[in-house]
Design a protein around this motif. Structure first.
Motif, PDB file in Angstrom:
ATOM      1  N   PHE A 119       0.817  -1.140  -0.211  1.00 57.15           N
ATOM      2  CA  PHE A 119       0.060  -0.042  -0.375  1.00 57.15           C
ATOM      3  C   PHE A 119       0.556   1.406   0.279  1.00 57.15           C
ATOM      4  O   PHE A 119       0.371   2.117  -0.852  1.00 57.15           O
ATOM      5  N   TYR A 120       1.757   1.172   0.583  1.00 55.66           N
ATOM      6  CA  TYR A 120       2.701   2.216   1.154  1.00 55.66           C
ATOM      7  C   TYR A 120       3.165   2.884   0.044  1.00 55.66           C
ATOM      8  O   TYR A 120       3.242   3.660  -1.114  1.00 55.66           O
ATOM      9  N   ARG A 121       3.786   1.506  -0.889  1.00 58.20           N
ATOM     10  CA  ARG A 121       5.025   2.058  -2.520  1.00 58.20           C
ATOM     11  C   ARG A 121       3.862   2.090  -3.531  1.00 58.20           C
ATOM     12  O   ARG A 121       4.589   3.144  -4.247  1.00 58.20           O
ATOM     13  N   ASP A 122       2.750   1.836  -3.866  1.00 54.42           N
ATOM     14  CA  ASP A 122       1.317   2.064  -4.568  1.00 54.42           C
ATOM     15  C   ASP A 122       1.211   3.871  -4.439  1.00 54.42           C
ATOM     16  O   ASP A 122       1.212   4.107  -5.148  1.00 54.42           O
ATOM     17  N   ARG A 123       1.143   4.915  -3.448  1.00 54.99           N
ATOM     18  CA  ARG A 123       0.967   5.499  -3.331  1.00 54.99           C
ATOM     19  C   ARG A 123       2.340   6.713  -3.382  1.00 54.99           C
ATOM     20  O   ARG A 123       2.126   6.965  -3.782  1.00 54.99           O
ATOM     21  N   LEU A 124       3.419   5.690  -3.156  1.00 53.16           N
ATOM     22  CA  LEU A 124       4.561   6.682  -3.075  1.00 53.16           C
ATOM     23  C   LEU A 124       4.389   6.769  -4.355  1.00 53.16           C
ATOM     24  O   LEU A 124       4.470   7.918  -5.063  1.00 53.16           O
ATOM     25  N   SER A 125       4.626   5.282  -4.886  1.00 55.47           N
ATOM     26  CA  SER A 125       3.981   5.446  -6.749  1.00 55.47           C
ATOM     27  C   SER A 125       4.015   6.479  -7.699  1.00 55.47           C
ATOM     28  O   SER A 125       4.362   7.545  -8.286  1.00 55.47           O
ATOM     29  N   GLU A 126       1.893   6.449  -7.194  1.00 58.56           N
ATOM     30  CA  GLU A 126       1.260   7.535  -8.164  1.00 58.56           C
ATOM     31  C   GLU A 126       1.715   9.007  -7.966  1.00 58.56           C
ATOM     32  O   GLU A 126       1.513   9.690  -8.430  1.00 58.56           O
ATOM     33  N   ALA A 127       3.092   9.211  -6.980  1.00 54.77           N
ATOM     34  CA  ALA A 127       3.173  10.532  -6.310  1.00 54.77           C
ATOM     35  C   ALA A 127       4.530  11.045  -6.636  1.00 54.77           C
ATOM     36  O   ALA A 127       4.348  12.155  -7.505  1.00 54.77           O
ATOM     37  N   PHE A 128       5.436  10.047  -6.979  1.00 55.66           N
ATOM     38  CA  PHE A 128       6.321  10.241  -7.582  1.00 55.66           C
ATOM     39  C   PHE A 128       7.791   9.554  -8.571  1.00 55.66           C
ATOM     40  O   PHE A 128       8.232   9.965  -8.876  1.00 55.66           O
ATOM     41  N   ILE A 129       7.014   8.568  -9.009  1.00 50.18           N
ATOM     42  CA  ILE A 129       7.601   7.887  -9.772  1.00 50.18           C
ATOM     43  C   ILE A 129       6.926   8.124 -11.136  1.00 50.18           C
ATOM     44  O   ILE A 129       5.751   7.675 -11.986  1.00 50.18           O
ATOM     45  N   LEU A 130       7.517   9.234 -12.342  1.00 48.81           N
ATOM     46  CA  LEU A 130       6.648   9.642 -12.839  1.00 48.81           C
ATOM     47  C   LEU A 130       7.334   9.139 -14.824  1.00 48.81           C
ATOM     48  O   LEU A 130       8.356   9.124 -15.107  1.00 48.81           O
ATOM     49  N   GLY A 131       6.895   9.556 -15.545  1.00 47.99           N
ATOM     50  CA  GLY A 131       7.751   9.164 -17.156  1.00 47.99           C
ATOM     51  C   GLY A 131       6.968  11.342 -17.788  1.00 47.99           C
ATOM     52  O   GLY A 131       5.757  11.272 -17.216  1.00 47.99           O
ATOM     53  N   TRP A 132       7.462  11.284 -18.705  1.00 44.30           N
ATOM     54  CA  TRP A 132       7.179  12.238 -19.602  1.00 44.30           C
ATOM     55  C   TRP A 132       5.812  11.915 -20.572  1.00 44.30           C
ATOM     56  O   TRP A 132       5.405  12.407 -20.287  1.00 44.30           O
ATOM     57  N   THR A 133       6.174  11.132 -20.716  1.00 38.93           N
ATOM     58  CA  THR A 133       4.240  10.292 -21.845  1.00 38.93           C
ATOM     59  C   THR A 133       4.612   8.659 -21.851  1.00 38.93           C
ATOM     60  O   THR A 133       5.666   8.106 -22.324  1.00 38.93           O
ATOM     61  N   ASP A 134       3.604   8.761 -21.343  1.00 34.66           N
ATOM     62  CA  ASP A 134       3.057   7.395 -21.815  1.00 34.66           C
ATOM     63  C   ASP A 134       2.544   6.719 -22.553  1.00 34.66           C
ATOM     64  O   ASP A 134       2.026   7.233 -23.493  1.00 34.66           O
ATOM     65  N   ARG A 135       3.228   5.797 -23.540  1.00 38.42           N
ATOM     66  CA  ARG A 135       3.259   5.275 -24.805  1.00 38.42           C
ATOM     67  C   ARG A 135       2.090   3.465 -25.231  1.00 38.42           C
ATOM     68  O   ARG A 135       2.254   2.708 -26.333  1.00 38.42           O
TER      69      ARG A 135
END
Length: 719
Positions: free
Chosen positions: A375-391
């Motif tokens: 749960f903790y990892r998923d919430r952090l992922s949504e906030a901070f593990i990002l990309g510019w464009t999803d293909r």
């Protein structure tokens, strides 16, 4: 030949010299790409002659992430991004924003992705900062009804893990109890005569339950089924996991609601027949039974805590194990007394059913899945593990990709969550090599160097993972390359954990494990050879995670175990500087965003002590950073210290640029105004992980102001 050597290093444990050699090779390629002077000669021994520079972002939860966002913005504007920097070393909250930087600048083969925070400006504009500002309440980011569902999801995930933990513990106790009372039946019969106690009625309650209770039970069963399915599989997408979590939270919330309503009607109906005298009489009849339980379960705990001080030697250990056996025999007696006696078939069925459940858990899931980690990892992922464009094939994302290609720059597009990014791929020539710091907990290690701190520094990086006590292994081979950047970030921030390095409280380990207060994970020891098994179930059987769950309950674990426990890097060193000292970095910028309202500098003092054990001396005068008692203002945001590496010659000198959460007279007016309304600023409690937009803006602005002073010093020390 080089490729063969690299594969060999990945498939076997290596020492630090090989780790450092691989890092130099990567950094040399990055220097070529960024037009910096290349290394004259590469070797396995760290030295200041390499002129390595590092940036360390400390722990401190969302406070640290927000402050360091502002710092990175200003540093990114200096010298065209972070080309001056070789290493980015992060801990806990500093790893949130550090991982955000890494994910947005990862190597996509073209080296054309822009530095993510350039152009954002001190006013906090831009899509990335906007996204982070909206996610400053990352544990429950949605508002109104969605926010309630987020909280229910959190409660559901916790209760599901708590239930599964109890199932495992109860099953193990029941199995041991079954064996013991089959062996000591005569002893239990005698003990039953001594203890006594009233008989427990076995008559089934045949009265029909109200429809509210039936509905609550139906919803609870549905919650269990959904939870069970998503506990046994961890390969669902983040979107699917989030949706299932919302469904679980909704089912749990409705179940509790209908249960409360049903109990209200049930109590109102049964209240006239309730007798307090009968209740107290039943308690008195069983008082000697309760007293026996209290004595036999308290003695082992007291033996473990050893309140008289000292280690106690072999005699104390023998007494602890003897009392532990006595506790299990006592539990066995109660199983025999209240379950088995006159109901042998029920006892067999119960134990058999629990045994089947234990086998299913053993084979189908892991400690990571039944804890709060996912749960903790998923919430952090949504906030901070990002990309510019999803293909991906999503029409909306395809349209965004076309917009980015033909009409707009990537910075203008909303970022997408890139939670599947493997840690081994999280490297880029556009950003420093990311060193994510964690703690490996070794509470029962026999190594004299580890016994005082009961842990060691554990590295998670795109190239290697491991520690000096376990050795290192190539990241693509570690954990079968299933470790993602989001996993590493969450591990580094796993502050709540039964085992927490030097600060482990032996008396609370069992309780915290039992209550599922666990954000850390158990991973394969890098020193052990890889399990060359493609079948997930075979790997689960060999690793036998329930055994390590028992070790966690008892506060055990060494560097010789197949699985080791990892938790927050701040449990051992909260600044992230130690790994940079190990690499003999010549210039280190340290951002200390830890909670320290009294300006005690505990994290810095701990670092200095660790450095002394490696014959490294750090001299820094932090008096200008201390706040005035009357005005609450400090003289500066940043001070400069000197690092003396062994053997102590002039060539082995380094520089520490140390910044702290301080307020000074020249800070913007908005910080002064915010301080008037929030007296704790800029040292809000780390326990408060829920920022509003105003607090986010204030900490980000403060980081940007500190960055101004850091940039001026960098101009003098970095050529």
């Amino acid at each position: 030949m080089a490729d063969t050597q690299g594969k060999t290093e990945e498939s076997s444990a290596v020492d630090f010299g090989q780790v450092f050699q691989a890092e130099l090779n990567h950094l040399n390629e990055r220097r070529k790409a960024t037009k910096r002077p290349e290394f004259d000669k590469l070797g396995p021994s760290p030295s200041t002659t390499y002129d390595l520079r590092g940036l360390a972002l400390s722990g401190g939860g969302i406070r640290s992430a927000t402050f360091n966002l502002g710092l990175l913005q200003r540093l990114g504007e200096h010298d065209d991004g972070l080309k001056w920097c070789d290493y980015l070393s992060t801990v806990s909250g500093g790893g949130y924003i550090g991982s955000c930087l890494t994910s947005l600048t990862r190597d996509n083969g073209t080296h054309q992705s822009p530095f993510p925070f350039l152009g954002e400006g001190s006013d906090g504009g831009g899509s990335i900062v906007k996204h982070l500002r909206l996610r400053c309440n990352y544990l429950a980011p949605r508002q109104k009804v969605g926010g309630i569902i987020d909280w229910l999801h959190l409660a559901s995930h916790y209760l599901q893990g708590l239930l599964f933990s109890f199932v495992v513990i109860t099953t193990l106790i029941a199995l041991i109890a079954t064996l013991s009372f089959l062996i000591f039946t005569n002893a239990f019969t005698w003990l039953a005569g001594v203890v006594g106690g009233s008989e427990i009625s076995t008559a089934a309650n045949t009265e029909p339950l109200g429809w509210f209770l039936r509905l609550a039970l139906s919803l609870a069963v549905a919650w269990l089924v959904v939870s069970f399915i998503f506990t046994f599989r961890d390969d669902f997408s983040l979107k699917t996991r989030t949706f299932s979590g919302s469904v679980q939270g909704l089912l749990l919330g409705l179940s509790v609601l209908f249960l409360i309503i049903g109990l209200f009607f049930l109590v109102r109906e049964k209240a006239p027949s309730f007798s307090l005298q009968d209740f107290l009489s039943a308690l008195w009849e069983n008082f000697n039974l309760f007293l026996l339980v209290a004595v036999l379960t308290t003695l082992p705990v007291l033996a473990k805590l050893n309140p008289l001080g000292g280690t106690g030697g072999r005699a104390a250990n023998f007494m602890f194990y003897l009392l532990g056996i006595g506790t299990f025999l006592t539990l066995s007696f109660f199983v025999w007394r209240f379950i088995w006696l006159d109901r042998q078939h029920l006892g067999l069925h119960t134990v058999g059913g629990l045994f089947v459940i234990l086998i299913l858990f053993w084979v189908g899931t892991s400690l990571k899945n039944i804890s709060m980690f996912s749960f903790y990892r998923d919430r952090l992922s949504e906030a901070f593990i990002l990309g510019w464009t999803d293909r991906s094939s999503s029409p909306q994302r395809m349209l965004q990709h076309l917009q980015a290609t033909f009409f707009r720059t990537p910075q203008q597009l909303p970022p997408y969550t890139n939670e599947t990014l493997p840690l081994s791929d999280a490297k880029s020539f556009l950003a420093p090599l990311h060193l994510i710091n964690a703690t490996v907990n070794l509470p029962s290690s026999k190594n004299p160097a580890l016994q005082n701190r009961r842990s060691d520094f554990f590295l998670l990086s795109p190239l290697h993972c491991g520690s000096a006590s376990t050795k290192w292994r190539g990241t693509s081979a570690f954990e079968s390359n299933s470790l993602t950047l989001a996993d590493a970030m969450a591990i580094s921030g796993a502050a709540v954990n039964p085992q927490s390095g030097p600060s482990t409280h032996r008396g609370l380990v069992f309780l915290l494990s039992l209550l599922n207060a666990r954000l850390g994970v158990w991973v394969r020891n890098p020193g052990f050879p890889s399990l060359r098994l493609s079948n997930f179930f075979f790997r689960q059987i060999i690793q036998c995670w329930p055994w390590y769950f028992i070790k966690e309950l008892l506060g055990r674990g060494t560097e010789r175990d197949r699985l080791v426990s990892l938790s927050d890097g701040g449990h051992i060193e909260n600044l992230g500087v130690y790994e940079l000292l190990r690499r003999r970095c010549k210039v280190i910028v340290c951002s200390d965003a830890g909670e320290d309202p009294g300006f005690e500098f505990e994290d810095l003092k701990r670092l200095i002590q660790y450095a002394k054990t490696e014959q490294i001396r750090i001299d820094v005068n932090f008096t200008p950073l201390k706040a005035d008692v009357i005005t609450g203002r400090s003289q500066r945001h940043v001070v400069v210290g000197e690092i003396s590496y062994p053997p102590g010659g002039q060539i082995d000198k380094g520089t520490l640029i140390y910044t702290k959460l301080t307020l000074i007279e020249s800070d913007p007016r908005q910080l002064t105004e915010y301080k008037e309304t929030n007296k704790a600023f800029p040292h809000d409690s780390t326990k408060d992980q829920f920022f509003d937009k105003e607090r986010f803006k204030s900490y980000r602005t403060l980081g940007y102001c500190a960055g101004e002073q850091v940039v001026k010093l960098l101009s003098a020390y970095v050529k």
